[in-house]
Design a protein around this motif. Sequence first.
Motif, mmCIF file in Angstrom:
data_model
loop_
_atom_site.group_PDB
_atom_site.id
_atom_site.type_symbol
_atom_site.label_atom_id
_atom_site.label_comp_id
_atom_site.label_asym_id
_atom_site.label_seq_id
_atom_site.Cartn_x
_atom_site.Cartn_y
_atom_site.Cartn_z
ATOM 1 N N ALA A 424 31.925 35.667 39.387
ATOM 2 C CA ALA A 424 32.101 37.121 39.411
ATOM 3 C C ALA A 424 33.400 37.440 38.672
ATOM 4 O O ALA A 424 33.568 37.058 37.528
ATOM 5 C CB ALA A 424 32.087 37.646 40.846
ATOM 6 N N SER A 425 34.371 38.064 39.318
ATOM 7 C CA SER A 425 35.639 38.383 38.657
ATOM 8 C C SER A 425 36.768 37.488 39.147
ATOM 9 O O SER A 425 37.940 37.790 38.915
ATOM 10 C CB SER A 425 36.002 39.847 38.896
ATOM 11 O OG SER A 425 36.125 40.119 40.282
ATOM 12 N N PHE A 426 36.425 36.376 39.798
ATOM 13 C CA PHE A 426 37.435 35.460 40.310
ATOM 14 C C PHE A 426 37.473 34.192 39.456
ATOM 15 O O PHE A 426 36.453 33.728 38.954
ATOM 16 C CB PHE A 426 37.152 35.104 41.771
ATOM 17 C CG PHE A 426 37.411 36.223 42.726
ATOM 18 C CD1 PHE A 426 38.662 36.403 43.285
ATOM 19 C CD2 PHE A 426 36.398 37.118 43.052
ATOM 20 C CE1 PHE A 426 38.908 37.447 44.155
ATOM 21 C CE2 PHE A 426 36.630 38.161 43.932
ATOM 22 C CZ PHE A 426 37.891 38.332 44.486
ATOM 23 N N SER A 463 47.698 20.582 40.652
ATOM 24 C CA SER A 463 47.829 22.033 40.739
ATOM 25 C C SER A 463 46.457 22.658 40.929
ATOM 26 O O SER A 463 45.444 22.095 40.520
ATOM 27 C CB SER A 463 48.502 22.603 39.480
ATOM 28 O OG SER A 463 47.726 22.320 38.326
ATOM 29 N N PHE A 464 46.454 23.816 41.553
ATOM 30 C CA PHE A 464 45.211 24.570 41.707
ATOM 31 C C PHE A 464 45.573 26.029 41.941
ATOM 32 O O PHE A 464 46.734 26.377 42.224
ATOM 33 C CB PHE A 464 44.361 24.030 42.869
ATOM 34 C CG PHE A 464 44.974 24.232 44.232
ATOM 35 C CD1 PHE A 464 44.695 25.358 44.976
ATOM 36 C CD2 PHE A 464 45.841 23.285 44.750
ATOM 37 C CE1 PHE A 464 45.262 25.542 46.224
ATOM 38 C CE2 PHE A 464 46.414 23.455 46.001
ATOM 39 C CZ PHE A 464 46.117 24.594 46.745
ATOM 40 N N GLY A 465 44.575 26.908 41.829
ATOM 41 C CA GLY A 465 44.835 28.318 42.048
ATOM 42 C C GLY A 465 43.566 29.134 42.053
ATOM 43 O O GLY A 465 42.506 28.701 41.588
ATOM 44 N N ILE A 466 43.671 30.332 42.621
ATOM 45 C CA ILE A 466 42.580 31.310 42.646
ATOM 46 C C ILE A 466 43.158 32.643 42.217
ATOM 47 O O ILE A 466 44.166 33.098 42.775
ATOM 48 C CB ILE A 466 41.957 31.434 44.043
ATOM 49 C CG1 ILE A 466 41.422 30.078 44.518
ATOM 50 C CG2 ILE A 466 40.832 32.468 44.041
ATOM 51 C CD1 ILE A 466 40.906 30.102 45.946
ATOM 52 N N ASN A 467 42.538 33.275 41.214
ATOM 53 C CA ASN A 467 43.020 34.551 40.703
ATOM 54 C C ASN A 467 41.885 35.553 40.589
ATOM 55 O O ASN A 467 40.720 35.191 40.441
ATOM 56 C CB ASN A 467 43.650 34.369 39.310
ATOM 57 C CG ASN A 467 44.886 33.512 39.349
ATOM 58 O OD1 ASN A 467 45.948 33.965 39.711
ATOM 59 N ND2 ASN A 467 44.728 32.241 38.982
ATOM 60 N N LYS A 468 42.255 36.809 40.646
ATOM 61 C CA LYS A 468 41.330 37.906 40.408
ATOM 62 C C LYS A 468 41.510 38.377 38.971
ATOM 63 O O LYS A 468 42.610 38.743 38.551
ATOM 64 C CB LYS A 468 41.635 39.045 41.384
ATOM 65 C CG LYS A 468 40.963 40.371 41.077
ATOM 66 C CD LYS A 468 39.489 40.347 41.388
ATOM 67 C CE LYS A 468 38.899 41.747 41.253
ATOM 68 N NZ LYS A 468 37.432 41.760 41.453
#
Length: 497
Positions: A424-426, A463-468
């Motif tokens: 989606a947008s993530f 490293s890791f991450g979650i963004n909108k």
Amino acid sequence: MRKNTFIKLILGGTLAFSAYADLSAQTTGTWMLDNYAYGYRINPSYMPERGYMGIAIGSLNLSLSSDLGLDNLLFPTSDGLVTGFNKNVSPEEFLSGMKELNQLNFNLNENLLGIGFRGKKGGFTTIEMNLRADVGANLPKDLFAMLKEGSNGTYDLSRTKVSASAYAEIAVGYSRALGSRLTVGARVKALAGLSNARMEILSASARSDADAISLQLDARIKAAAPYLKYGTKASEYQEGVNDVIDMESFEFDNTQLKPSGYGLAMDLGATFKPVKDLEVGISLNDIGAILWQYNIQGKTDADVIYSGEKVSIKEDSEDQVGSEMESAVDALSHLSEFREVKGKASALEMLPLNLNASVKYRMPFYRRLSVGALASYTNRIGHNSFEVRGAAAITPVNWFSLTANAGASSYGAVSGAAMSINIASFNLWAAVDSYLGKTAHWTSDNGNFRVAYPVSSFDICASFGINKYFGKRASPFKDRQSLSKAEKKELRKSKRQ
């Protein structure tokens, strides 16, 4: 022998990190990824493809490296697994795998809040709030030799250092294309120190015999932590001296919660496209320093001799390894008697400076495939390091990107991989870069789960991450000929501006 809480946290924690750490910070392999928002941390001229926002776990980077591994500290014997301090391990076997100076570095960079957006004139702005921490230690081979050897000997401990710092960072960055070939960028960072502590032995000679360890040293400790208060006590070694810092008396004072230092830093970068599909980049990151305000200071006197028992092993201990490690740390507790230095002091501490040079080429026959190389050099106090990596990246579909890399570093051969997924947008992404040296494997009882872990020197970054994501994507795959009429019109309009 007395048990000292402070020295156990510093020296015991250092040994434990060296022996048992699993993972640890800024991964370099991610710079090749498409669908990745934080490429500007490697080079501030890089522009994310879309606007983004991250909160708490937008980007979490951990790194750990050490010259010491399990095979330097643990040894299989007829009595089972023991440490190198055990009598069944000879001094030659224990010390043979150690370098003259053994180093440990741990780094954390957590993005608490981040946002990036493209301006109307084509520039890209980023705003971040980060938490950063660095821990480092230099442990000379003579430190372990002094504890191990029972015969007469003289040892040089003068390069022993342990340091730790943590600070908050607010960074504002901007990148912009200057014509069709050159893009430049910069990030300005305001820094607020949270804490800083260091212990350094300036000069030391030690003698060891069958009964005792005697130390003659000149050492310093200092800490910038206004929220800590402590008391003093009488010296165990010098009659009439009553101003020794009591390491077990430290208490938290919530009325003194405030920054312990302030600083500024800057990142500068540029990318140049000499020909179509070829991009060359260079950047210099963390140009700056923090002015720390030290409220805790202590020193030893070079003409004072500290004496203590040799490392003793409990033969009937159920936890042989734990007993031996505790005995070794207890022996080192003699280094911790520091006389209080009245007053406060300030010191300007430079940040670890990082230089990056990169080259990236998109395949003209398939622009979703790219290859490249990145060279990095880091200059930190007491320890410089480098690495060179070659990488390839592919984005077979718009929502999935994958990259792999391999190369060489100060610790040895390195390799890594990273991926990015858009749902989606993530955007979800993760990366691992590592040099593991020699490895062993742990297998679960049912045999279905097998994990490799380092037993010699290692350098691990994760490293890791979650963004909108938001806004329209600036696709990196389309060249001028494949643009639609509307996109060509928009491109001409941006160039006129």
